[in-house]
Write an enzyme that holds these catalytic residues in place. Structure first.
Site, mmCIF file in Angstrom:
data_model
loop_
_atom_site.group_PDB
_atom_site.id
_atom_site.type_symbol
_atom_site.label_atom_id
_atom_site.label_comp_id
_atom_site.label_asym_id
_atom_site.label_seq_id
_atom_site.Cartn_x
_atom_site.Cartn_y
_atom_site.Cartn_z
ATOM 1 N N ASP A 28 0.856 -1.253 -0.066
ATOM 2 C CA ASP A 28 0.104 -0.013 -0.021
ATOM 3 C C ASP A 28 0.882 1.158 -0.018
ATOM 4 O O ASP A 28 2.080 1.098 0.215
ATOM 5 C CB ASP A 28 -0.934 0.024 1.341
ATOM 6 N N ASP A 70 -4.468 -3.809 5.296
ATOM 7 C CA ASP A 70 -4.781 -3.400 6.722
ATOM 8 C C ASP A 70 -6.332 -3.643 6.999
ATOM 9 O O ASP A 70 -6.668 -3.638 8.132
ATOM 10 C CB ASP A 70 -4.651 -2.081 6.840
ATOM 11 N N ASP A 72 -8.913 -6.883 3.060
ATOM 12 C CA ASP A 72 -7.478 -7.388 2.326
ATOM 13 C C ASP A 72 -7.221 -8.906 2.804
ATOM 14 O O ASP A 72 -6.252 -9.242 2.322
ATOM 15 C CB ASP A 72 -6.541 -6.535 2.843
#
Length: 903
Positions: free
Chosen positions: A342, A636, A640
């Site tokens: 990310d 997170d 996911d």
């Protein structure tokens, strides 16, 4: 306080607990002696002292005695025990005792390392202890779940694991995964209204239960039960997760051990028959010699030492903020070839700042950085400050009220409780001179639509100071443009320019209402929304992330940024990070039109994936794996979890990560920092290097001892080492030098070589070559010493003593050679060693001096004292052996045969 929260085990408490779901909210708060603003700290501390921590009972531990006995469950150990029994029955008590010592030392080492590994893995629960948001004294705080008490007011949102049983006080669009309790695969819908008293557990929609996952929405609830008093407390055994201590490499080692044992058994029988039938050995002497040879060749301590190496890697990684939840991840990290990460908070600082603000007719720039309210708003394009600030007041107010974040000032500076971008909006309001507390009090919030990835906006409904009703909205600018019907062309250039500067752009709007509806719904925003403007947020790259990405590139590890941001924003950050020579970006919409094969080719080429969904992440990971890549993936959110499970090393964020993400991962980053992933890969490579060193040292040295005796039996000369002496050398070296390689620091250039192939077999061509070469060299040197001593008339006992010392010294020098697989060992750093190496060598030297000169050892092992010249000769031979092996290492590198060690 009512009896319901007084007696932890009273029947009245149990009965009342059963019916919290049927009570009205006010009645629940009254019986728990709580209020909507929460308990104060004194009340919370008092209740924790009475009810204990909010945790489940520890699982029943295996008694240490049974764990110790489990160390003997191995074909290699069974073989040694049979050998000890045979030696004892033949009257060779010393031989039997030494074999048992070898077995016991191995068992003690295994027992100790298993305990350390369990402690390292068990400590993870403390390192990544679940936290929860609670109201204490009217303030929202984040506390460890263990500190939650009955009566606490808890706030939960999508992705959170519920920390205690909660009676809902307020709920919006909440669904929960309760499969752990009910077995239902469909998420349960939740609301704050009471349900029937006799409702089944799965129908208690007014409750959230400890251990379950919030799938969607936001809610506030009061804690009705903690710890073992919760519903999940009754079945806490189901929650115990067994931490596996086996890895693919260890299974490979164990399989090797079983095959090796079969080969040794067949060879031992054949050697025994040859010694008795051909060389006329007495059968008992032949048997004890064969047993000694077998004990010498069996690498019984190898699995234990390898597990020690893995456990040490876990501890080292924890010190670098990378907590390993599952031991196999240590091994896999060393082979990682792609890191999918990310952007926000991982590659960047996650300290959002509003940098630019655009409203109708005006553009303003904001100074300052981070969450400290230090900075000013300045009109650009030559406009006067006063009208520009007046025009910006509505969008600033919208950003403050459509917001769930708070700022906190401490000794460490300003920090945000909540979403970083929302924290930046609070900071902006303070910079603009707005009275934050006053505005939030005057504009009473009536209802909320939390941000959802599907709709990509958040909305709040308020009653203003004059009694007016207004909905404030913030979200993706294109969504706000659609809602308001504003001309996209008038704003598109501003949005593109902001994104091109690496800014994340949010749109803001409001809708005035004639009257407030009972609940705020998405339908209320389909028309009538007024676009207030846009803001550009900057989240600067972490300095350490820039260095970490450079390290990845030199290590042959590709880094893929997967983000929900605009393409221009993501590309701007990618260029600042130097993610690739020319970063190529792809959008989620473009991915939707690709087949799996087309995606695989694109995933290998592209560095940035923008405007992606969790489903895209999963497809990207699978596409990279289809090309043979070993993928580490960060995440997170609850959405996911699929991609984290799919990845070879799922990596959850420890600070902002949900419990769902952490449970689906193999590793948790305590600081949410990309550089911690790279540090973990560095440690993973070091661990694998050390495992290779352990194997490369252990098997050839055992082979040298064995070949020495086998040749004596086959060629018919006196044994250069007695059975007891072989066992002594095996015990001494396995308990000292056999362990120190697990503690080796990383070699230079660990991150300057490409990722290793995870399919590399245990017995590689290089290792087979080393087994043969070192075994032959050890045998040649030892036989040379043996026959030279006999020819000089020194006697058989002295010759054997010299052979034992030669073998030990040779293995010490070989250890120094093996400490550096990828570089020269003849350096000052190589000569100095490590504390572990020097300590082990000191023990070996003292033990060998006792073996050679102590009368009681001479009696036990039939050894004799040696002269100073003998010692100098033996050490000189050890040095020559190391120089020869260093020359072999150089030759291998020049011929290109050394490449397998660098993979």
């Amino acid at each position: 306080m009512p009896e319901v929260v007084k007696g932890a085990r009273s029947s009245q408490q149990v009965d009342s607990r059963e019916f919290w779901h049927a009570m009205a909210q006010d009645d629940v708060l009254e019986r728990l002696q709580s209020k909507a603003t929460g308990l104060n700290e004194a009340e919370a501390a008092d209740r924790k002292a009475r009810f204990g921590p909010n945790s489940l009972p520890q699982a029943k531990q295996v008694h240490p005695f049974w764990r110790f006995l489990a160390q003997f469950r191995s074909p290699l150990i069974y073989f040694l025990l049979v050998g000890a029994l045979a030696a004892g029955l033949l009257g060779h008590i010393v031989d039997a005792a030494v074999i048992m010592a070898v077995v016991l030392v191995n068992a003690v080492v295994g027992f100790a390392q298993e305990g350390k590994a369990e402690q390292a893995l068990g400590a993870i629960r403390d390192l990544i202890a679940p936290q929860a948001q609670v109201m204490r004294g009217g303030q929202r705080l984040r506390v460890d779940a263990a500190n939650i008490v009955p009566g606490d007011i808890v706030i939960v949102e999508a992705g959170d694991r519920v920390s205690a049983d909660l009676r809902l006080l307020r709920s919006h669009s909440v669904t929960a995964d309760e499969a752990l309790l009910t077995g239902e695969s469909v998420n349960a819908s939740k609301q704050a209204v009471p349900v029937a008293r006799d409702a089944a557990l799965g129908d208690r929609s007014s409750m959230l239960f400890s251990g379950t996952l919030v799938a969607t929405g936001q809610a506030t609830g009061v804690v009705t039960a903690t710890g073992s008093q919760t519903q999940i407390g009754r079945i806490s055994g189901m929650l115990e997760e067994v931490q596996p201590l086996s890895t693919p490499l260890l299974r490979q080692i164990n399989q090797f051990g079983r095959s090796f044992t079969r080969v040794v058994l067949i060879g031992a029988v054949a050697l025994f028959a040859f010694a008795v039938l051909v060389r006329d050995y007495l059968w008992d002497e032949a048997l004890i010699a064969v047993i000694a040879v077998s004990v010498g060749i069996v690498p019984e301590g190898l699995p234990a030492v390898i597990t020690i190496t893995l456990a040490i890697g876990v501890q080292r990684m924890a010190k670098r903020n990378a907590v390993i939840r599952k031991l196999p991840a240590v091994e896999t990290l060393g082979a990682t070839s792609v890191i999918c990460t990310d952007k926000t908070g991982t590659l960047t600082r996650n300290e959002m700042t509003v940098r630019n603000l655009a409203v109708e007719g005006y553009q303003l720039q904001v100074s300052g950085a981070g969450y400290a309210p230090d900075g000013t708003l300045t009109a650009t394009d030559g406009h006067d400050e006063a009208p520009a600030l007046a025009a910006a007041a509505p969008i600033i107010r919208c950003g403050l009220l459509c917001n769930d974040a708070d700022l906190r000032e401490s000794e460490n500076g300003w920090s945000v409780v909540g979403d970083p971008m929302e924290g930046a909006l609070v900071t902006l309001a303070l910079k603009a001179g707005a009275g934050v507390d006053r505005l939030r009090t005057e504009w009473q919030r009536l209802d909320t639509i939390p941000f959802d990835a599907e709709y990509r906006y958040m909305a709040t409904m308020h009653r203003g100071p004059g009694g007016e009703h207004v909905i404030f909205v913030k979200g993706a600018p294109e969504v706000l443009l659609d809602m308001s019907g504003a001309d996209p062309a008038a704003w598109q250039e501003r949005i593109v320019n902001a994104a091109g500067r690496g800014e994340r752009v949010l749109g803001f709007g409001m809708k005035r209402l004639d009257h407030a509806p009972p609940r705020l719904t998405h339908a209320d925003l389909e028309q009538g929304v007024e676009l207030l403007g846009i803001m550009g947020f900057i989240d600067p790259p972490r300095e350490e992330a820039v260095a970490a990405i450079a390290q990845c590139r030199s290590a042959g590890i590709a880094v893929k940024m997967i983000t929900g941001d605009h393409v221009a924003t993501a590309l701007a950050i990618a260029r600042q990070l130097d993610l690739a020579e020319e970063p190529e970006a792809v959008t989620g919409a473009e991915l939707d039109g690709l087949s799996d094969g087309e995606l695989a080719a694109l995933a290998q080429r592209a560095s940035v994936f923008a405007r992606t969904s969790p489903e895209h992440k999963l497809r990207i990971v699978r596409a990279l794996q289809s090309l043979g890549a070993i993928v580490a993936m960060t995440g997170d959110g609850v959405n996911d979890a699929p991609s984290l499970k799919q990845a070879d090393v799922g990596t959850a964020m420890g600070c902002k990560g949900t419990e769902a993400a952490k449970e689906a991962s193999e590793m948790v980053l305590l600081d949410d920092n990309f550089s911690s992933i790279v540090a973990a890969v560095h440690e993973g490579r070091t661990v694998y290097d050390n495992i290779r060193k352990v194997i490369t040292w252990t098997i050839p040295t055992n082979g040298g001892e064995t070949l020495l005796v086998v040749l004596a039996i086959l060629l018919g000369f006196a044994l250069p080492m007695t059975a007891t002496q072989i066992l002594w050398a095996n015990l001494l070296l396995a308990a000292t030098l056999g362990l120190v390689l697990a503690f080796e620091p990383p070699e230079q250039g660990v991150m300057q070589r490409p990722p290793r192939d995870p399919a590399t077999p245990l017995l590689t061509p290089f290792l087979l070559w080393r087994v043969v070469l070192v075994s032959v060299l050890f045998t040649a040197v030892a036989l040379g010493v043996f026959f030279a001593a006999l020819e000089a008339g020194r006697g058989l006992e002295v010759a054997r003593t010299m052979v034992v010392n030669t073998i030990v010294v040779a293995e010490i020098f070989y250890l120094f050679n093996v400490r550096y697989l990828h570089m020269r060992s003849l350096t000052l750093r190589g000569a100095l060693g490590t504390p572990a190496v020097l300590g082990a060598i000191a023990v070996v030297i003292v033990a060998q001096l006792l073996f050679t000169y102590a009368p009681f050892m001479q009696e036990l092992f039939d050894s004799r004292p040696l002269t100073l010249a003998d010692g100098a000769l033996i050490i000189g031979l050890g040095i020559c052996l190391m120089l020869l092996l260093e020359g072999e290492k150089l030759l291998m590198r020049r011929l290109g045969w050394f490449a397998e060690l660098r993979s």
